[in-house]
Enzyme design. Structure first.
Site, PDB file in Angstrom:
ATOM      1  CG  ASP A   1      30.535  41.771 -40.286  1.00  0.00           C
ATOM      2  OD1 ASP A   1      30.448  42.998 -40.145  1.00  0.00           O
ATOM      3  OD2 ASP A   1      31.536  41.193 -40.758  1.00  0.00           O
TER       4      ASP A   1
ATOM      5  CE  LYS B   1      35.416  47.248 -39.762  1.00  0.00           C
ATOM      6  NZ  LYS B   1      35.248  46.429 -40.955  1.00  0.00           N
TER       7      LYS B   1
ATOM      8  CD  GLN C   1      36.862  45.169 -43.918  1.00  0.00           C
ATOM      9  OE1 GLN C   1      36.706  45.129 -42.697  1.00  0.00           O
ATOM     10  NE2 GLN C   1      36.189  46.008 -44.679  1.00  0.00           N
TER      11      GLN C   1
HETATM   12  N1  GUN Z   1      33.286  45.523 -46.020  1.00  0.00           N
HETATM   13  C1  GUN Z   1      32.548  46.662 -46.134  1.00  0.00           C
HETATM   14  N2  GUN Z   1      31.657  46.768 -45.112  1.00  0.00           N
HETATM   15  C2  GUN Z   1      31.836  45.677 -44.351  1.00  0.00           C
HETATM   16  C3  GUN Z   1      31.232  45.220 -43.150  1.00  0.00           C
HETATM   17  O1  GUN Z   1      30.314  45.840 -42.582  1.00  0.00           O
HETATM   18  N3  GUN Z   1      31.699  44.055 -42.665  1.00  0.00           N
HETATM   19  C4  GUN Z   1      32.690  43.327 -43.279  1.00  0.00           C
HETATM   20  N4  GUN Z   1      33.067  42.172 -42.729  1.00  0.00           N
HETATM   21  N5  GUN Z   1      33.275  43.726 -44.391  1.00  0.00           N
HETATM   22  C5  GUN Z   1      32.851  44.891 -44.918  1.00  0.00           C
END
Ligand code: GUN
Length: 305
Positions: free
Chosen positions: A140, A73, A117
């Site tokens: 998200d 990211k 996350q």
């Molecule tokens: N963990 C796995 N996929 C995601 C996601 O799309 N967003 C977040 N914040 N954590 C994750």
């Protein structure tokens, strides 16, 4: 309408009764590169107005998979021209400490998007943390306010993975309207929003899960099949309707420890019309759509959208 022998090697009849070539591989890397290029171009235009979109990524503990996602990211942010900040907290961080950080980021003007996350450690209530993120910065789209907006079809952001899956389906050129769409998995992150997005595009949607009876029969009715159950190679070729679009959200390990999806690619690719590989399918899209959401957040917060 064609009938008889397929003009293509391995060709199958599609939903209209036409022969199409089986196993068009949907290239998630190529589609994600297009999304990121569009984000980078708009970001450059914003920079001329003195606006740099900013994303804060919060990671608690040292789960190796989460670390890889977070690094990717950050790299993607740099590539499209965003400002990014990483907050790596120790595994024993308390809920109170994490909530305090989220509150600080909510107030930080150079941060437009906040991503915590998941999964989080057991001492932290995930729901409380999601609820604490300002809905405007919730890139998200997990906050109840954003989930509700998606439900009524009036939203700024879509959750990254389902949004990426929709881009991949659109990239095939296959119409969703009126099609039988089957989603396997009912998580808040993928299954439920995915079903809603397909419904918004007038698909006839069925959600399957661990208690579903006749899963194989239902799968076989799918013109568009999205699989997000987290079980390696669960969907096999005999469960797929010839010519279907198959989107594999899984990130699993097979019996030899090799990365694979929820779909058994080898048997599925000769039946499906279009299929995403793992890796190289949905995975790259998730990050590209996060970039798109962060750009949208920056525009909304600067009253440009
Ligand atoms: N963990 C796995 N996929 C995601 C996601 O799309 N967003 C977040 N914040 N954590 C994750």
């Amino acid at each position: 309408m064609l009938s008889g022998v397929s003009p293509y090697p391995g060709g199958v009849e599609d939903w209209k009764g036409c022969f199409i070539m089986a196993a068009n591989i949907i290239d998630g890397k190529a589609v994600s590169a297009q999304v990121k290029a569009a984000v980078a171009a708009e970001t450059a235009e914003l920079a001329e107005k003195g606006i740099i979109p900013g994303l804060a990524v919060v990671i608690v503990g040292d789960d190796p998979a989460s670390r890889v996602y977070v690094n990717n990211k950050k790299k993607a942010c740099a590539a499209v021209g965003f400002h990014s900040e990483e907050y790596a907290l120790p595994a024993d961080t308390s809920e109170e400490q994490l909530l305090a950080l989220v509150e600080r980021l909510n107030q930080k003007p150079d941060i437009n998007g906040i991503l915590v996350q998941l999964p989080l450690q057991e001492q932290i209530d995930e729901h409380k943390v999601i609820a604490a993120i300002s809905p405007e910065k919730d890139v998200d789209a997990f906050h109840a306010a954003n989930v509700g907006k998606i439900m009524i079809g009036d939203f700024d952001f879509l959750p990254c993975t389902p949004s990426g899956c929709m881009d991949l389906i659109h990239s095939t050129g296959v119409e969703i309207t009126g099609k039988n769409c089957v989603v396997i998995g009912r998580s808040n992150i993928v299954g439920k929003p995915m079903a809603m997005l397909l419904l918004h595009e007038s698909g006839t949607v069925t959600i399957c899960h661990s208690k579903t009876k006749n899963l194989k029969e239902i799968c076989k009715t799918a013109d568009i099949l999205v699989v997000a159950i987290g079980k390696a190679k669960f969907v096999t070729g005999d469960m797929i309707k010839p010519g279907a679009v198959v989107i594999d959200v899984g990130m699993d390990r097979d019996e030899n420890g090799k990365l694979c999806g929820d779909v058994d690619f080898e048997s599925a690719k000769d039946v499906a019309g279009f299929i995403t590989p793992v890796p190289g399918g949905v995975g790259p899209m998730t990050i590209a759509t996060l970039m798109r959401n962060t750009l949208t957040a920056a525009k909304v917060q600067h009253n440009l959208k």
